[in-house]
Design a protein around this motif. Structure first.
Motif, mmCIF file in Angstrom:
data_model
loop_
_atom_site.group_PDB
_atom_site.id
_atom_site.type_symbol
_atom_site.label_atom_id
_atom_site.label_comp_id
_atom_site.label_asym_id
_atom_site.label_seq_id
_atom_site.Cartn_x
_atom_site.Cartn_y
_atom_site.Cartn_z
ATOM 1 N N ASN A 12 0.829 -1.210 0.000
ATOM 2 C CA ASN A 12 0.000 0.000 0.000
ATOM 3 C C ASN A 12 0.862 1.258 0.000
ATOM 4 O OD1 ASN A 12 -2.656 -1.027 -0.109
ATOM 5 N ND2 ASN A 12 -2.563 -1.588 2.042
ATOM 6 N N LEU A 13 1.954 1.237 0.757
ATOM 7 C CA LEU A 13 2.866 2.387 0.779
ATOM 8 C C LEU A 13 3.511 2.586 -0.588
ATOM 9 C CD1 LEU A 13 4.626 1.951 4.240
ATOM 10 C CD2 LEU A 13 2.995 3.716 3.598
ATOM 11 N N ASN A 14 3.878 1.484 -1.245
ATOM 12 C CA ASN A 14 4.461 1.598 -2.583
ATOM 13 C C ASN A 14 3.476 2.186 -3.577
ATOM 14 O OD1 ASN A 14 7.007 0.583 -1.969
ATOM 15 N ND2 ASN A 14 6.359 -1.530 -2.224
ATOM 16 N N ILE A 15 2.191 1.877 -3.421
ATOM 17 C CA ILE A 15 1.167 2.465 -4.294
ATOM 18 C C ILE A 15 1.089 3.969 -4.065
ATOM 19 C CG2 ILE A 15 -1.319 2.568 -4.738
ATOM 20 C CD1 ILE A 15 -1.436 -0.431 -4.232
ATOM 21 N N GLU A 16 1.125 4.405 -2.814
ATOM 22 C CA GLU A 16 1.088 5.831 -2.507
ATOM 23 C C GLU A 16 2.311 6.549 -3.073
ATOM 24 O OE1 GLU A 16 -1.443 7.526 -1.207
ATOM 25 O OE2 GLU A 16 -2.526 5.622 -1.274
ATOM 26 N N ILE A 17 3.496 5.891 -2.967
ATOM 27 C CA ILE A 17 4.717 6.478 -3.532
ATOM 28 C C ILE A 17 4.577 6.637 -5.043
ATOM 29 C CG2 ILE A 17 7.175 6.050 -3.952
ATOM 30 C CD1 ILE A 17 7.262 4.687 -1.196
ATOM 31 N N ALA A 18 4.056 5.599 -5.705
ATOM 32 C CA ALA A 18 3.882 5.653 -7.159
ATOM 33 C C ALA A 18 2.903 6.751 -7.561
ATOM 34 C CB ALA A 18 3.407 4.297 -7.678
ATOM 35 N N LYS A 19 1.838 6.941 -6.775
ATOM 36 C CA LYS A 19 0.885 8.011 -7.069
ATOM 37 C C LYS A 19 1.542 9.380 -6.914
ATOM 38 C CE LYS A 19 -3.390 5.567 -5.871
ATOM 39 N NZ LYS A 19 -4.553 5.499 -4.937
ATOM 40 N N THR A 20 2.403 9.524 -5.902
ATOM 41 C CA THR A 20 3.137 10.783 -5.721
ATOM 42 C C THR A 20 4.063 11.049 -6.902
ATOM 43 O OG1 THR A 20 3.066 10.476 -3.326
ATOM 44 C CG2 THR A 20 4.651 12.067 -4.173
ATOM 45 N N ASN A 21 4.738 10.000 -7.384
ATOM 46 C CA ASN A 21 5.610 10.153 -8.559
ATOM 47 C C ASN A 21 4.808 10.573 -9.786
ATOM 48 O OD1 ASN A 21 7.859 9.430 -7.087
ATOM 49 N ND2 ASN A 21 7.719 7.271 -7.627
#
Length: 277
Positions: A1-10
């Motif tokens: 889930n954290l990786n998804i949030e990071i990808a959305k920020t990118n």
């Protein structure tokens, strides 16, 4: 889930690179007089010009990417693919957890059935062992038959202990992946294990089901797309970059003329700059 949030920020950062960049600045300087060296030497007589001792400027600057050979579009697409990639990883982790839970559950049911069967076998071994001991006392069978019967009973009892140890190991593993306390009790519903097995008629059907839910395959496809776009971005570095830019400022004094005029002035421009490395 954290990786998804990071990808959305990118992805948001990739989008922000396409919008205009606006800069507002204010500058104030205290000036000294200007000394001009004449006759081409630093030791000759100099002429001093008195300047206004204050200089300020309030300016705003606008810069927006105008032509980047698809690089910004590719970066945005890469960010979108990284979101998909992270979601696939999440689905894979979830499916792996489900698979481990199902596997441990079915293993416990299977071990329980083996224990039930082995207990019945041990009861039969005990009964047979009593009969052989009785026959041996009456001289019908030899002592070797008694020893063989004892050995069979001991082997079954050892196998029962091993099965119970496997149950404890499997329960602990199941508790660990579900983050349950070690002293918690687990009750298994045996009827769930009686569900119907899906009927798979041919290879193509099995293959389609496998590829549809194969997370490694989907991850590989996204990795290929990401690397293809990254190659395009590297090629884009060999092309010119064109930006739309502009600036508008209020300045004092007027250094557009010499000697400077003791007046404030406004000046602005808009244009295009091209950069080629």
């Amino acid at each position: 889930n954290l990786n998804i949030e990071i990808a959305k920020t990118n992805k948001q950062q990739a989008f922000n690179e396409q919008i205009p960049e606006v800069e507002v600045k204010y500058v104030y300087d205290h000036l000294g007089n200007l000394h001009q060296f004449e006759n081409g030497g630093l030791k000759e007589h100099t002429t001093e010009y008195e300047l206004h001792d204050s200089k300020y400027q309030l300016a705003g600057e606008l810069k927006m990417p105008f032509f980047f050979v698809g690089k910004l579009r590719n970066e945005k697409k890469i960010a979108e693919l990284e979101i998909e990639f992270s979601k696939i990883n999440l689905d894979k982790a979830s499916s792996n957890l489900k698979l481990m839970v199902i596997s441990d559950y079915l293993k416990l049911i299977h071990l329980d059935e083996q224990i039930i069967l082995l207990n019945k076998t041990i009861e039969e071994d005990q009964a047979v062992n009593k009969q052989i001991i009785s026959l041996e006392k009456n001289g019908v069978v030899t002592e070797n038959e008694v020893l063989r019967s004892d050995l069979q009973l001991s082997n079954d009892e050892m196998q029962l202990i091993e099965l119970k140890n496997n149950v404890a190991i499997t329960e602990n593993h199941l508790k660990s992946i579900l983050f349950l306390e070690n002293n918690s009790n687990m009750i298994f519903e045996r009827s769930i294990a009686d569900m119907e097995i899906p009927n798979l008629s041919n290879y193509e059907e099995v293959y389609q089901i496998g590829t549809k839910r194969n997370f490694d395959l989907h991850k590989g496809e996204r990795e290929v797309e990401i690397k293809t776009l990254e190659i395009k971005n590297q090629k884009a570095n060999y092309y010119p970059v064109i930006n739309l830019h502009g600036e508008y400022a209020l300045s004092y004094p007027n250094y557009m003329f010499f000697p400077p005029e003791n007046f404030a002035y406004r000046f602005g421009f808009i244009g295009i700059d091209a950069t080629f490395s």
